[in-house]
Design a protein around this motif. Structure first.
Motif, PDB file in Angstrom:
ATOM      1  N   ILE A 180      -5.995   5.130   7.775  1.00  0.00           N
ATOM      2  CA  ILE A 180      -6.483   6.458   8.149  1.00  0.00           C
ATOM      3  C   ILE A 180      -7.464   6.345   9.309  1.00  0.00           C
ATOM      4  N   GLU A 181      -8.418   5.405   9.175  1.00  0.00           N
ATOM      5  CA  GLU A 181      -9.470   5.344  10.201  1.00  0.00           C
ATOM      6  C   GLU A 181      -8.954   4.770  11.520  1.00  0.00           C
ATOM      7  N   ALA A 182      -7.745   4.208  11.515  1.00  0.00           N
ATOM      8  CA  ALA A 182      -7.126   3.743  12.758  1.00  0.00           C
ATOM      9  C   ALA A 182      -6.175   4.808  13.314  1.00  0.00           C
ATOM     10  N   GLY A 183      -6.221   6.007  12.729  1.00  0.00           N
ATOM     11  CA  GLY A 183      -5.352   7.083  13.192  1.00  0.00           C
ATOM     12  C   GLY A 183      -3.994   7.097  12.526  1.00  0.00           C
ATOM     13  N   GLY A 184      -3.807   6.253  11.509  1.00  0.00           N
ATOM     14  CA  GLY A 184      -2.546   6.221  10.777  1.00  0.00           C
ATOM     15  C   GLY A 184      -2.518   7.275   9.675  1.00  0.00           C
ATOM     16  N   ALA A 185      -1.394   7.352   8.978  1.00  0.00           N
ATOM     17  CA  ALA A 185      -1.240   8.344   7.911  1.00  0.00           C
ATOM     18  C   ALA A 185      -1.389   7.704   6.529  1.00  0.00           C
ATOM     19  N   ALA A 186      -1.706   6.375   6.508  1.00  0.00           N
ATOM     20  CA  ALA A 186      -1.802   5.631   5.245  1.00  0.00           C
ATOM     21  C   ALA A 186      -0.515   5.777   4.427  1.00  0.00           C
ATOM     22  N   GLY A 187      -0.623   5.830   3.099  1.00  0.00           N
ATOM     23  CA  GLY A 187       0.579   5.876   2.276  1.00  0.00           C
ATOM     24  C   GLY A 187       0.342   5.275   0.916  1.00  0.00           C
ATOM     25  N   VAL A 188       1.388   4.613   0.407  1.00  0.00           N
ATOM     26  CA  VAL A 188       1.312   4.062  -0.952  1.00  0.00           C
ATOM     27  C   VAL A 188       1.893   2.652  -0.967  1.00  0.00           C
ATOM     28  N   ALA A 199      -8.838   0.265   1.061  1.00  0.00           N
ATOM     29  CA  ALA A 199      -9.813   0.400   2.160  1.00  0.00           C
ATOM     30  C   ALA A 199      -9.173   1.023   3.394  1.00  0.00           C
ATOM     31  N   MET A 200      -7.849   0.924   3.497  1.00  0.00           N
ATOM     32  CA  MET A 200      -7.130   1.553   4.617  1.00  0.00           C
ATOM     33  C   MET A 200      -6.687   2.973   4.273  1.00  0.00           C
ATOM     34  N   GLY A 201      -7.075   3.448   3.091  1.00  0.00           N
ATOM     35  CA  GLY A 201      -6.725   4.810   2.693  1.00  0.00           C
ATOM     36  C   GLY A 201      -5.456   4.906   1.873  1.00  0.00           C
ATOM     37  N   PHE A 202      -4.912   3.759   1.481  1.00  0.00           N
ATOM     38  CA  PHE A 202      -3.651   3.760   0.724  1.00  0.00           C
ATOM     39  C   PHE A 202      -3.876   3.984  -0.772  1.00  0.00           C
ATOM     40  N   TYR A 203      -2.843   4.494  -1.407  1.00  0.00           N
ATOM     41  CA  TYR A 203      -2.795   4.611  -2.862  1.00  0.00           C
ATOM     42  C   TYR A 203      -2.025   3.414  -3.423  1.00  0.00           C
ATOM     43  N   ILE A 204      -2.255   3.137  -4.716  1.00  0.00           N
ATOM     44  CA  ILE A 204      -1.581   2.037  -5.403  1.00  0.00           C
ATOM     45  C   ILE A 204      -0.706   2.658  -6.496  1.00  0.00           C
TER      46      ILE A 204
END
Ligand SMILES: [Zn+2]
Ligand SMILES: [Zn+2]
Length: 259
Positions: free
Chosen positions: A146-154, A170-175
């Protein structure tokens, strides 16, 4: 209500039983399911299911285990994802368990998916097996966070260590946890599930594979996903409704869809 965040109900063994599968979802309070694409030739059937049923969503992507299949470009993925029911890019990622040898093509394919996710703002569905270091490295290099402008994910069907889970979170991802967490042998994974906060958690079946206990070894289907939630609730010592509520909210937040 429960949501199956990852299934393959377009696979023939499930698609021939669709009325029964949808009935079992309703009986077991599974309100929605995300049908995940594994290659481009099958994508029309995945999309057709999502178009036919309001409570089925879909993704577009090419699985890392599919070696002999048309290679997607960023443009292909961006174009095919331009549909309100296509809520994610994937499944993608790395799998050094099923395939060995020079897997540079897998890493390149993974990068293409991350670029498509950044271009569309649609989150990634990431499969990683025996490849967590390279997976996390490429996620960083391509700006999936997210903080790198990505959409993150799972991180789907998660079976890695807590460190890997934390790096992804830490990158905004879900598990996302599958029926594997219910297996007697999965003590380490159960410890990871205990440590992952409900705010970052999704549940899934990955059907037709990996049926949870008490259906282990049988054909899996979305209606079985409450067993994953119940197991995690017992692990955490909380009511199953709490797991249901959080994982449902997380699904709608991550995939940016209307309830
Ligand atoms: Zn997978
Ligand atoms: Zn899958």
């Amino acid at each position: 209500m429960f949501i199956d965040s990852h299934c393959h109900i377009n696979f023939p063994e499930l698609s021939v039983r669709m009325p029964e599968i949808l009935g079992k979802m309703a009986d077991n309070r599974v309100s929605h399911a995300l049908c995940v694409s594994v290659d481009l030739p099958d994508f029309p059937q995945v999309l057709a299911l999502a178009e036919q049923y309001p409570h089925i969503f879909a993704s577009v992507g090419v699985h890392p285990d599919y070696e002999e299949t048309p290679e997607p470009t960023v443009d292909d993925l961006v174009r095919l994802s331009q549909h309100p029911k296509i809520v994610a890019i994937g499944e993608t990622g790395l799998d050094y368990y099923r395939l060995q040898g020079d897997l540079e093509w897998q890493r390149e394919r993974f990068r293409v998916h991350i670029r498509a996710s950044r271009a569309t703002g649609k989150p990634l569905i990431i499969h990683t097996r025996s490849a967590s270091e390279d997976t996390i490295r490429i996620m960083r290099e391509e700006g999936a966070a997210i903080e790198a402008g990505g959409a993150a994910g799972v991180m789907h069907c998660f079976t890695e260590s807590l460190e890997v889970a934390q790096a992804a979170m830490a990158m905004g991802f879900y598990i996302s946890f599958s029926g594997i967490v219910t297996f007697k042998s999965a003590k380490e994974l159960q410890a990871v599930a205990l440590a992952v906060p409900l705010e970052r958690m999704l549940i899934e079946t990955d059907s037709p594979y990996l049926a949870p206990v008490p259906y282990r070894g049988k054909m899996n289907e979305p209606g079985f996903v409450p067993h994953v939630a119940e197991f995690i609730a017992n692990l955490k010592g909380i009511p199953v409704e709490q797991v249901a509520q959080h994982t449902t909210d997380n699904f709608f937040n991550l995939f940016n869809v209307m309830r």
